[in-house]
Write an enzyme that holds these catalytic residues in place. Sequence first.
Site, PDB file in Angstrom:
ATOM      1  N   ALA A   1       0.692  -1.200   0.006  1.00  0.00           N
ATOM      2  CA  ALA A   1      -0.113  -0.030  -0.078  1.00  0.00           C
ATOM      3  C   ALA A   1       1.009   1.333  -0.033  1.00  0.00           C
ATOM      4  O   ALA A   1       1.865   1.176   0.556  1.00  0.00           O
ATOM      5  CB  ALA A   1      -1.084  -0.002   1.215  1.00  0.00           C
ATOM      6  N   ASP A   2       0.176   2.309  -0.443  1.00  0.00           N
ATOM      7  CA  ASP A   2       1.161   3.710  -0.339  1.00  0.00           C
ATOM      8  C   ASP A   2      -0.106   4.779  -0.328  1.00  0.00           C
ATOM      9  O   ASP A   2      -1.212   4.639  -0.744  1.00  0.00           O
ATOM     10  CB  ASP A   2       1.811   3.860  -1.602  1.00  0.00           C
ATOM     11  N   THR A   3       0.169   5.753   0.523  1.00  0.00           N
ATOM     12  CA  THR A   3      -0.814   6.645   0.865  1.00  0.00           C
ATOM     13  C   THR A   3      -0.097   8.256   0.415  1.00  0.00           C
ATOM     14  O   THR A   3       0.945   8.550   0.779  1.00  0.00           O
ATOM     15  CB  THR A   3      -0.999   6.732   2.382  1.00  0.00           C
TER      16      THR A   3
ATOM     17  N   GLY B   1      -3.415   3.660  -2.185  1.00  0.00           N
ATOM     18  CA  GLY B   1      -3.530   2.789  -3.291  1.00  0.00           C
ATOM     19  C   GLY B   1      -3.000   1.322  -2.774  1.00  0.00           C
ATOM     20  O   GLY B   1      -2.109   1.380  -1.806  1.00  0.00           O
TER      21      GLY B   1
END
Length: 193
Positions: A67-69, A104
Amino acid sequence: MKILLASNSPRRKELLKALGFDFEVVSVDCDEVYPENLPVEKIAEYLSDLKADAYKNLESGEVLITADTIVALENEVLGKPKNALEAKEMLRKLSGKTHEVYTGITIRNSQKSISQTDVTHVETDDLTDEEIDFYIENYKPFDKAGAYGVQEWFGMAKIKRITGSYYTVMGLPTHLVYGILKDFELAFSKDKI
């Protein structure tokens, strides 16, 4: 089905555990760089895919989650601040405005890969310099995109309105993760029959 979470984020670990899944934390080493011309709303998913691609040890029966924010204000990406001065600048920019938080996720096994992005709109109250200094000094938000954690003092005292998932702002769109993992689990149990 063995779930692997490729993240050092204590918030992602907490949320995945709260969803009821057992998992193991693995590390992924990759440069989180994205093309300059990539639209802001695509960056988090791009970086999540990049992290998933960097994990080379995925075995049959394992499911990897990355995940990435990204925090964005008027199409400007506010990453993780390197120091108190950068954190202060970011929080001043966010003061009294609405920004977007994109998280994501990529979930993959040896057969398939699913990537999705969720967006939440966050409206903040005005922040004084004293409040910004208090927050930075007491919470040291240097590991957080946009220089804040929604689950901390900032979220309680200064976030006026959230349109979308609170958990997306925390760093994991739990509703998406749960649905995708349940589909993977179903497919996995059918394969075993």
